[in-house]
Design an enzyme around this catalytic site. Structure first.
Site, PDB file in Angstrom:
ATOM      1  N   SER A  11       4.757   2.198   8.157  1.00 32.56           N
ATOM      2  CA  SER A  11       4.354   1.130   7.235  1.00 32.56           C
ATOM      3  C   SER A  11       5.511   0.714   6.335  1.00 32.56           C
ATOM      4  O   SER A  11       6.304   1.537   5.889  1.00 32.56           O
ATOM      5  CB  SER A  11       3.192   1.601   6.365  1.00 32.56           C
ATOM      6  OG  SER A  11       2.022   1.776   7.116  1.00 32.56           O
ATOM      7  N   ASP A  24      -0.259  -7.512   1.664  1.00 33.72           N
ATOM      8  CA  ASP A  24       0.323  -6.167   1.726  1.00 33.72           C
ATOM      9  C   ASP A  24       1.842  -6.260   1.782  1.00 33.72           C
ATOM     10  O   ASP A  24       2.470  -6.007   2.811  1.00 33.72           O
ATOM     11  CB  ASP A  24      -0.240  -5.413   2.935  1.00 33.72           C
ATOM     12  CG  ASP A  24       0.082  -3.926   2.897  1.00 33.72           C
ATOM     13  OD1 ASP A  24       0.517  -3.451   1.828  1.00 33.72           O
ATOM     14  OD2 ASP A  24      -0.117  -3.255   3.923  1.00 33.72           O
ATOM     15  N   HIS A  47       0.821  -1.222   0.000  1.00 37.15           N
ATOM     16  CA  HIS A  47       0.000   0.000   0.000  1.00 37.15           C
ATOM     17  C   HIS A  47       0.849   1.264   0.000  1.00 37.15           C
ATOM     18  O   HIS A  47       0.366   2.336  -0.359  1.00 37.15           O
ATOM     19  CB  HIS A  47      -0.966  -0.001   1.190  1.00 37.15           C
ATOM     20  CG  HIS A  47      -0.362   0.368   2.498  1.00 37.15           C
ATOM     21  ND1 HIS A  47       0.123  -0.559   3.403  1.00 37.15           N
ATOM     22  CD2 HIS A  47      -0.160   1.581   3.081  1.00 37.15           C
ATOM     23  CE1 HIS A  47       0.595   0.063   4.470  1.00 37.15           C
ATOM     24  NE2 HIS A  47       0.442   1.356   4.293  1.00 37.15           N
TER      25      HIS A  47
END
Length: 230
Positions: free
Chosen positions: A179, A85, A39
Site C-alpha cells: 500500500s 486514499d 490509510h
C-alpha cells in the site's frame, strides 16, 4: 538494475522498541515530499515513522538512512470507504540523493488498456504473509470500471467519481505492505505514477484485481501543498 520506479520507491518504517519494520511504500516527488496512501498513516504517531529512500533491499540499513518525517497532509480522506486514499508525507530534512523524481500525470490521462503497467514494493507474497526485504516488481493491466465490476461486482468495484481504478496481474498482485507504492504506467514515452496502491478484497488470488487511487485526479492539490511549503 536501477530504473525510475525503483529509485523513487520509499519504504515507510515504523519504529517499534528500537526496531524498524516496513509497513507501506511511497514515491518521492521532490526532495521533501513522499506520495503515499492515506490509510498507511491515519492515526499513526509520526514520531515513530521514518522513511528509507532508494533501497532495493531493506537488509543492513544504516542508522543515517532512517529519515524522520515532519507532517502529513490528507484531502477529504474517508477511512471507512477508503475514498481519497492519498497522502503527502513531508520529510523533516530535505533528501538530495536524487536529481529526478516521480512524475504525476495530468488529470484525464488514461493508461493504455493493452499495455502493462508496473507495480513495485516490499509487500508480502501471499495473504497474511510477511513483508519482504527485497523489492520486487510485477506487471498489471489497468481495467475499465465496467470490466472491474465483472471481477469484483458493483459493491466493491470503483464507482464513477471515486478517483479509483482497478488493475489486474496475470500471475502477481499487490499485497500487505505494498500500500502507498506506485502503479507506474508509460504514456507518450514517459513513465508516470498513474495510481497509488490502495486496497483489495484479498491478495495473491487469480482474477481478483486490486484498487488504486488515481494520482492525476489530485495533481492540483499535490502541487498546491508542495508549492506553499517551499
Amino acid at each position: 538494475m536501477v530504473s525510475l520506479q525503483e529509485k523513487f520507491q520509499a519504504a515507510l518504517i515504523l519504529e517499534e522498541e528500537e526496531q524498524f519494520k516496513h509497513f507501506c511504500g511511497g514515491s518521492l516527488l521532490n526532495n521533501k515530499w513522499i506520495l503515499t496512501s492515506a490509510h498507511c498513516l491515519w492515526q499513526r504517531n509520526l514520531e515513530n515513522v521514518f522513511a528509507v529512500i532508494g533501497r532495493e533491499n531493506l537488509r543492513n540499513v544504516s542508522c543515517e538512512e532512517y529519515r524522520p518525517v515532519q507532517r502529513v497532509e490528507y484531502v477529504y480522506f474517508q477511512y471507512a470507504s477508503l475514498r481519497n486514499d492519498i497522502a503527502l508525507l513531508r520529510l523533516h530534512e530535505a533528501y538530495n540523493g536524487f536529481t529526478t523524481y516521480a512524475k504525476i500525470p495530468s488529470y484525464g490521462m488514461k493508461a493504455y488498456r493493452k499495455s502493462p503497467c508496473k507495480i513495485i514494493g516490499f509487500g508480502a507474497k501471499q495473504f497474511a504473509g510477511a513483508a519482504q526485504n527485497q523489492m520486487y516488481e510485477a506487471e498489471v493491466y489497468v481495467l475499465s470500471n465496467r470490466d472491474c465490476r465483472r471481477f469484483l461486482n458493483s459493491i466493491w468495484a470503483p464507482q464513477r467519481g471515486d478517483n479509483q481504478v482497478c488493475a489486474l496481474g496475470l500471475t502477481q498482485d499487490t499485497c500487505q505492505g505494498d500500500s502507498g507504492g506506485p502503479l507506474i504506467c508509460k504514456y507518450k514515452g514517459n513513465f508516470y505514477v498513474y495510481g497509488i496502491i490502495s486496497h483489495g478484497l484479498s491478495c495473491g488470488l487469480m482474477n481478483v484485481p486490486a484498487i488504486y487511487t488515481v494520482a492525476g485526479a489530485y495533481k492540483e492539490w499535490i502541487n498546491s501543498i508542495m508549492n506553499e511549503s517551499k
